[in-house]
Design an enzyme around this catalytic site. Structure first.
Site, PDB file in Angstrom:
ATOM      1  N   ASP A 170       5.896   8.146   0.526  1.00  0.00           N
ATOM      2  CA  ASP A 170       4.983   7.062   0.895  1.00  0.00           C
ATOM      3  C   ASP A 170       4.493   7.163   2.330  1.00  0.00           C
ATOM      4  O   ASP A 170       5.020   7.951   3.124  1.00  0.00           O
ATOM      5  CB  ASP A 170       5.667   5.701   0.655  1.00  0.00           C
ATOM      6  CG  ASP A 170       7.137   5.688   1.064  1.00  0.00           C
ATOM      7  OD1 ASP A 170       7.541   6.556   1.864  1.00  0.00           O
ATOM      8  OD2 ASP A 170       7.880   4.825   0.590  1.00  0.00           O
TER       9      ASP A 170
ATOM     10  N   ASN B  36      15.708  -5.102  -1.721  1.00  0.00           N
ATOM     11  CA  ASN B  36      15.161  -5.786  -2.910  1.00  0.00           C
ATOM     12  C   ASN B  36      15.062  -4.848  -4.122  1.00  0.00           C
ATOM     13  O   ASN B  36      14.444  -5.186  -5.118  1.00  0.00           O
ATOM     14  CB  ASN B  36      13.780  -6.392  -2.600  1.00  0.00           C
ATOM     15  CG  ASN B  36      12.740  -5.328  -2.256  1.00  0.00           C
ATOM     16  OD1 ASN B  36      13.032  -4.131  -2.293  1.00  0.00           O
ATOM     17  ND2 ASN B  36      11.533  -5.752  -1.929  1.00  0.00           N
TER      18      ASN B  36
ATOM     19  N   HIS C  83      13.639  -1.822  -4.180  1.00  0.00           N
ATOM     20  CA  HIS C  83      12.476  -0.924  -4.264  1.00  0.00           C
ATOM     21  C   HIS C  83      12.870   0.539  -4.079  1.00  0.00           C
ATOM     22  O   HIS C  83      13.877   0.849  -3.443  1.00  0.00           O
ATOM     23  CB  HIS C  83      11.349  -1.338  -3.285  1.00  0.00           C
ATOM     24  CG  HIS C  83      11.598  -1.066  -1.842  1.00  0.00           C
ATOM     25  ND1 HIS C  83      11.132  -1.885  -0.833  1.00  0.00           N
ATOM     26  CD2 HIS C  83      12.246  -0.059  -1.202  1.00  0.00           C
ATOM     27  CE1 HIS C  83      11.468  -1.390   0.337  1.00  0.00           C
ATOM     28  NE2 HIS C  83      12.150  -0.293   0.140  1.00  0.00           N
TER      29      HIS C  83
ATOM     30  N   GLU D 126       7.550  -1.966  -4.955  1.00  0.00           N
ATOM     31  CA  GLU D 126       8.211  -3.254  -4.798  1.00  0.00           C
ATOM     32  C   GLU D 126       8.496  -3.870  -6.174  1.00  0.00           C
ATOM     33  O   GLU D 126       7.900  -3.451  -7.181  1.00  0.00           O
ATOM     34  CB  GLU D 126       7.298  -4.184  -3.992  1.00  0.00           C
ATOM     35  CG  GLU D 126       6.986  -3.689  -2.576  1.00  0.00           C
ATOM     36  CD  GLU D 126       8.152  -3.859  -1.601  1.00  0.00           C
ATOM     37  OE1 GLU D 126       9.329  -3.813  -2.022  1.00  0.00           O
ATOM     38  OE2 GLU D 126       7.873  -4.022  -0.406  1.00  0.00           O
TER      39      GLU D 126
HETATM   40  C1  F6R Z   1      11.088   5.409   2.518  1.00  0.00           C
HETATM   41  C2  F6R Z   1      11.145   4.669   1.280  1.00  0.00           C
HETATM   42  C3  F6R Z   1      11.921   3.405   1.132  1.00  0.00           C
HETATM   43  C4  F6R Z   1      13.295   3.456   1.771  1.00  0.00           C
HETATM   44  C5  F6R Z   1      14.005   2.118   1.605  1.00  0.00           C
HETATM   45  C6  F6R Z   1      15.354   2.111   2.276  1.00  0.00           C
HETATM   46  O1  F6R Z   1      10.265   6.555   2.386  1.00  0.00           O
HETATM   47  O2  F6R Z   1      10.534   5.102   0.360  1.00  0.00           O
HETATM   48  O3  F6R Z   1      12.054   3.124  -0.240  1.00  0.00           O
HETATM   49  O4  F6R Z   1      14.054   4.481   1.181  1.00  0.00           O
HETATM   50  O5  F6R Z   1      13.218   1.092   2.150  1.00  0.00           O
HETATM   51  O6  F6R Z   1      15.187   2.195   3.654  1.00  0.00           O
HETATM   52  P1  F6R Z   1      16.426   2.451   4.597  1.00  0.00           P
HETATM   53  O7  F6R Z   1      16.968   3.784   4.266  1.00  0.00           O
HETATM   54  O8  F6R Z   1      15.835   2.406   5.989  1.00  0.00           O
HETATM   55  O9  F6R Z   1      17.388   1.340   4.344  1.00  0.00           O
END
Ligand code: F6R
EC number: 3.5.99.6
Length: 260
Positions: free
Chosen positions: A67, A136, A138, A143
């Protein structure tokens, strides 16, 4: 689903590093799906060390990140392109031209999504997809409410994700509210998927992913539909799992039977 519960975040990163090194040794031309955020940082540090010691090479690797924020160009310090260069690509022998991150500054984001999805297909699909998980549930920026069949597209972030990621932005800095993300369908097309989660704040999301109903309310639960999903968590992130003991026993048997 293979569920690996390890003592702490260090052990999770060690396990993931060994897994990625094994993948690249077996298949030097791998197409890797990569993630940003805090979860993969320790893994990337270990991969850099392994590369610098000559234990693994990235010279034939192609990568696609999950992303990117809409509105941030790749040279913006909070962009995911910048993150990947800084945390991995600039320190290993990867061909930068073969690293792909959606262009968050594209004039037509929808066209960029279609181009990105086509580029993944043209590369032959993703061999091993790395994932973190949002509090959450995702994955990527899919989301809750995301279609479980979704492809790369523009997604508006939830308030909880914007809040969780605000730690990376200065108080007066522009923080994007939309992103380009590969879809859940895109992620499920990868030949193998590895999700990493550590810390008590991920425990609820991990429960939803591993034991919850398959539901758009917890996008990570879609991994239950994948034939080769490996979920690697520390004790804290596993703390709400009711099947914890079975998972540990099954993993022990897996090691006895398969040797790793
Ligand atoms: C990042 C991504 C997100 C993160 C998720 C967890 O490229 O796709 O899905 O993996 O938000 O973030 P952290 O590892 O910072 O808790």
């Amino acid at each position: 689903m293979r569920l690996v519960i390890l003592e702490n975040a260090e052990a999770v990163a060690d396990f993931a590093c060994e897994y990625f090194v094994g993948q690249l040794k077996r298949q030097p031309k791998s197409v890797l799906g990569l993630a940003t955020g805090s979860s993969p940082v320790a893994l990337y540090q270990r991969l850099i060390q392994a590369n610098q010691k000559g234990e693994v090479s990235f010279d034939q690797v192609t990568s696609f990140n999950l992303d990117e924020y809409i509105g941030l160009a790749g040279d913006h310090p909070q962009s995911y392109r910048y993150f990947m260069n800084d945390k991995l690509f600039d320190h290993v022998n990867i061909d930068q031209a073969k690293t792909h991150v959606p262009n968050g500054a594209a004039e037509d984001p929808n066209a960029e999504c279609a181009r990105y999805e086509a580029a993944i297909a043209e590369a032959g699909g993703i061999d091993l997809q790395l994932l973190g998980i949002g509090v959450n549930g995702h994955i990527g920026f899919n989301e809750p409410l995301s279609s479980l069949a979704s492809r790369t597209r523009v997604k508006t972030l939830t308030k909880s994700t914007i809040e969780a990621n605000s730690r990376y932005f200065d108080a007066d800095e522009f923080q994007p509210t939309d992103a380009i993300t590969t879809g859940i369908g895109t992620i499920l097309d990868a030949k193998e998927v590895m999700l990493l989660a550590t810390g008590p704040n991920k425990a609820e999301a991990v429960r939803g992913c591993v034991e919850g109903p398959v539901s758009a309310a917890c996008p990570a639960s879609a991994l239950q539909l994948h034939q080769h999903a490996v979920v690697v968590v520390d004790e804290d992130a596993a703390s709400l799992l009711s099947m914890k003991e079975y998972a540990q026993w099954a993993e022990q048997r897996h090691i006895e039977l398969e040797g790793a």
